[in-house]
Design an enzyme around this catalytic site. Sequence first.
Site, PDB file in Angstrom:
ATOM      1  N   ASP A  29       0.816  -1.234   0.000  1.00  0.00           N
ATOM      2  CA  ASP A  29       0.000   0.000   0.000  1.00  0.00           C
ATOM      3  C   ASP A  29       0.839   1.270   0.000  1.00  0.00           C
ATOM      4  O   ASP A  29       0.501   2.237  -0.679  1.00  0.00           O
ATOM      5  CB  ASP A  29      -1.056   0.015   1.130  1.00  0.00           C
ATOM      6  CG  ASP A  29      -0.489  -0.059   2.528  1.00  0.00           C
ATOM      7  OD1 ASP A  29       0.731  -0.289   2.697  1.00  0.00           O
ATOM      8  OD2 ASP A  29      -1.276   0.112   3.485  1.00  0.00           O
ATOM      9  N   ASP A 161      -5.250  -0.195   6.020  1.00  0.00           N
ATOM     10  CA  ASP A 161      -6.000  -0.558   7.228  1.00  0.00           C
ATOM     11  C   ASP A 161      -7.192   0.369   7.439  1.00  0.00           C
ATOM     12  O   ASP A 161      -8.298  -0.062   7.767  1.00  0.00           O
ATOM     13  CB  ASP A 161      -5.097  -0.490   8.466  1.00  0.00           C
ATOM     14  CG  ASP A 161      -3.879  -1.377   8.326  1.00  0.00           C
ATOM     15  OD1 ASP A 161      -3.852  -2.204   7.392  1.00  0.00           O
ATOM     16  OD2 ASP A 161      -2.958  -1.239   9.138  1.00  0.00           O
TER      17      ASP A 161
END
Length: 356
Positions: A29, A161
């Site tokens: 990410d 997240d």
Amino acid sequence: MSVGRTANREPDAMADAPGRVNMLGEHTDYNDGFVLPVAITQRTFVAMWRNGTDAFSLYASELGQTVRFSFDEPPTEHFASYVYGCLMLARAQRADIPGLDIEVRSEVPMGVGLSSSAALEVATLRCLRQLLDLPFDDVVIAQIAQRAEIEYAGVNCGIMDQMASSLAGTDRALLIDTRSLERRDVPLPEDSAVLVLDSGVARTLAGSGYNQRRSECEQAARELGVSSLREVQSLEAIEKLGNDVIRRRARHVFTENARVLQALECSDAAAFGQLMNASHASLRDDYEVSTPELDLLVRWLQAEDGVFGARLTGAGFGGACVALCRTDAVQQVAQSVLAKYNGAGHNGRQLVPAPA
Ligand code: GLA
């Protein structure tokens, strides 16, 4: 929700948000890559009461601890810095945040890679949105939550997240392109279920090599002349990098992004499982974020009948692993692997499905 001092008063706002488990796409990410998380059933709950002052009192029921702070006097306790960060950033968007009594209860296991901190940030921001009628959509909430973690908790994390906690459901994975934040639902393969086991080895993100991995990736991108490792077109370019560590870090990111995209084409659980196994090998050998305990758990999971694939999940350096299992085999697999693992002197436990 069970509350302490404030038990007799209805909260002015309440909200909650889930933890997540990442199925595939680890350490991609912050390289603008692809991730494939799914929300878990365990959630974090936040309640807020206006207290008529300009200070905050934060009670965390799991810790049995109350922390007092104000905008000018930040808390020193680490868990409170997530909430403080959200309040500071929300204030920056909209000046008047009143003094609040805040209570937090969390079912999300902490420090195991299931994003308890993102669940706390997203639940806090949702609660503030409700209390003050803030114009934050779910993506904005994820973006503010990520900044809270980076700027106030000291972890230079990506956005997976917080996006997962804010937008994913529990019944299907959410493909996120972390460069554009485009996303789409991806059903898990038929007749498969997610199992998460904790290795019992605690992990502290900020103290670990997480930030170091991130700068190694930035170095690789610089040497390759791209703005992020997402932009690398071929493995050949990576194989030419002179520094062995930097080369292996970049190779993990490149192959991991490819695995996420391949998973989208997989209709069967066995093929998806193979990608998870390959992801673990890459995280262990190229990215070096596994531990002997995670390797052992993963090896035993992979050897079980009824397991399609297994890998460490989250940042690594301890914490949990995830397996894709045949639906009717999940409980049996968990029991059998934990009996062996704990029999070898470890402290493993089942996290997902949440034990009854
Ligand atoms: C942590 C970070 C995420 C992501 C994972 C590794 O969970 O918070 O942004 O980088 O590690 O995939």
